[in-house]
Design a protein around this motif. Structure first.
Motif, short mmCIF file in Angstrom:
data_model
loop_
_atom_site.label_atom_id
_atom_site.label_comp_id
_atom_site.label_asym_id
_atom_site.label_seq_id
_atom_site.Cartn_x
_atom_site.Cartn_y
_atom_site.Cartn_z
N ASN A 114 -18.60 -7.22 1.50
CA ASN A 114 -17.65 -7.56 0.45
C ASN A 114 -18.20 -7.00 -0.86
O ASN A 114 -19.35 -7.22 -1.19
CB ASN A 114 -17.49 -9.08 0.32
CG ASN A 114 -16.86 -9.70 1.55
OD1 ASN A 114 -16.14 -9.03 2.28
ND2 ASN A 114 -17.11 -10.96 1.78
N ASP A 115 -17.37 -6.27 -1.58
CA ASP A 115 -17.81 -5.64 -2.83
C ASP A 115 -16.81 -5.91 -3.94
O ASP A 115 -15.60 -5.96 -3.71
CB ASP A 115 -17.91 -4.11 -2.67
CG ASP A 115 -19.15 -3.69 -1.93
OD1 ASP A 115 -20.20 -4.31 -2.13
OD2 ASP A 115 -19.07 -2.74 -1.14
N GLY A 116 -17.34 -6.04 -5.15
CA GLY A 116 -16.49 -6.09 -6.32
C GLY A 116 -16.01 -4.67 -6.62
O GLY A 116 -16.76 -3.72 -6.48
N ALA A 117 -14.76 -4.56 -7.05
CA ALA A 117 -14.22 -3.23 -7.33
C ALA A 117 -13.67 -3.14 -8.75
O ALA A 117 -12.84 -2.30 -9.05
CB ALA A 117 -13.13 -2.90 -6.30
N ARG A 130 -11.40 -6.76 -5.46
CA ARG A 130 -12.55 -6.70 -4.56
C ARG A 130 -12.14 -6.10 -3.23
O ARG A 130 -10.98 -6.15 -2.84
CB ARG A 130 -13.16 -8.08 -4.35
CG ARG A 130 -12.28 -9.02 -3.58
CD ARG A 130 -12.98 -10.35 -3.39
NE ARG A 130 -12.34 -11.04 -2.28
CZ ARG A 130 -12.63 -12.23 -1.92
NH1 ARG A 130 -13.55 -12.90 -2.55
NH2 ARG A 130 -12.03 -12.79 -0.91
N GLU A 132 -12.84 -6.41 0.69
CA GLU A 132 -13.40 -7.34 1.66
C GLU A 132 -13.80 -6.60 2.92
O GLU A 132 -13.22 -5.58 3.27
CB GLU A 132 -12.37 -8.42 2.01
CG GLU A 132 -12.07 -9.34 0.85
CD GLU A 132 -11.15 -10.48 1.24
OE1 GLU A 132 -10.74 -10.57 2.42
OE2 GLU A 132 -10.82 -11.28 0.36
#
Length: 187
Positions: A114-117, A130, A132
């Motif tokens: 999971n990354d912040g975008a 984000r 997922e």
């Protein structure tokens, strides 16, 4: 009627300022919002379902719904079988393709992160964006690429068995001392 989160934030800020004035060796902090003494309700999931299905129903449907109720700090899940994806590597297949367990692990982590975008802002509104993890099925795991070369691609399914399993169990829950059960504790 005071919002508990606002009140805890106020106390936390004031406590942090006061800590500088405390004698050496003194420490402190806020206690959790709930303790095991804060159990308000214990229930079991009943019906013609397997232990794995009952646990899944509790974890993914009942628990999130109960956590939205005012005053509920958390809902603990006990018993049953917590479903997991299991990847059982074949060391010979890995070695034959010049791969290691570390390579396999890194590929699995990178493909389900999971990354912040960033953020999208318009006027006074801001939306957090984000990405997922994309793994949903066993076939998604099997399709993860470990190595791509000219004319060949090595995927997880080529070097490992991918199956549904359960997390290691460290105990069990029974209902009325009889059959095994799945239990929820509302705190």
């Amino acid at each position: 009627g005071t919002d508990i989160y606002w009140a805890r934030q106020q106390v936390s800020e004031r406590l942090a300022n006061a800590m500088a004035d405390f004698p050496a060796g003194v420490s402190g902090g806020l206690a959790p919002m709930t303790t095991p003494l804060g159990e308000m309700l214990m229930f079991t999931v009943e019906g013609e379902l397997s232990l794995a299905e009952k646990r899944s129903l509790l974890d993914w449907t009942i628990r999130p719904a109960l956590r939205t109720v005012a005053g509920v700090a958390d809902v603990n899940s006990l018993g049953g079988e917590a479903r997991s994806f299991e990847i059982v590597p074949d060391p010979a297949a890995l070695a034959a393709r010049g791969l290691t367990l570390t390579t396999l692990q890194a590929a699995l982590e990178a493909n389900n992160r999971n990354d912040g975008a960033g953020r999208l802002s318009e006027g006074e509104e801001t939306l957090l964006v984000r990405a997922e993890g994309a793994i949903q099925t066993l076939d998604d795991v099997r399709a993860i690429v470990l190595k791509a070369g000219v004319g060949s691609i090595v995927r997880v399914g080529d070097v490992a068995e991918v199956r549904i399993g359960a997390l290691t169990r460290y105990g069990a829950v029974t209902r009325n001392g009889e059959a095994e059960a799945v239990e929820g504790l509302v705190l």
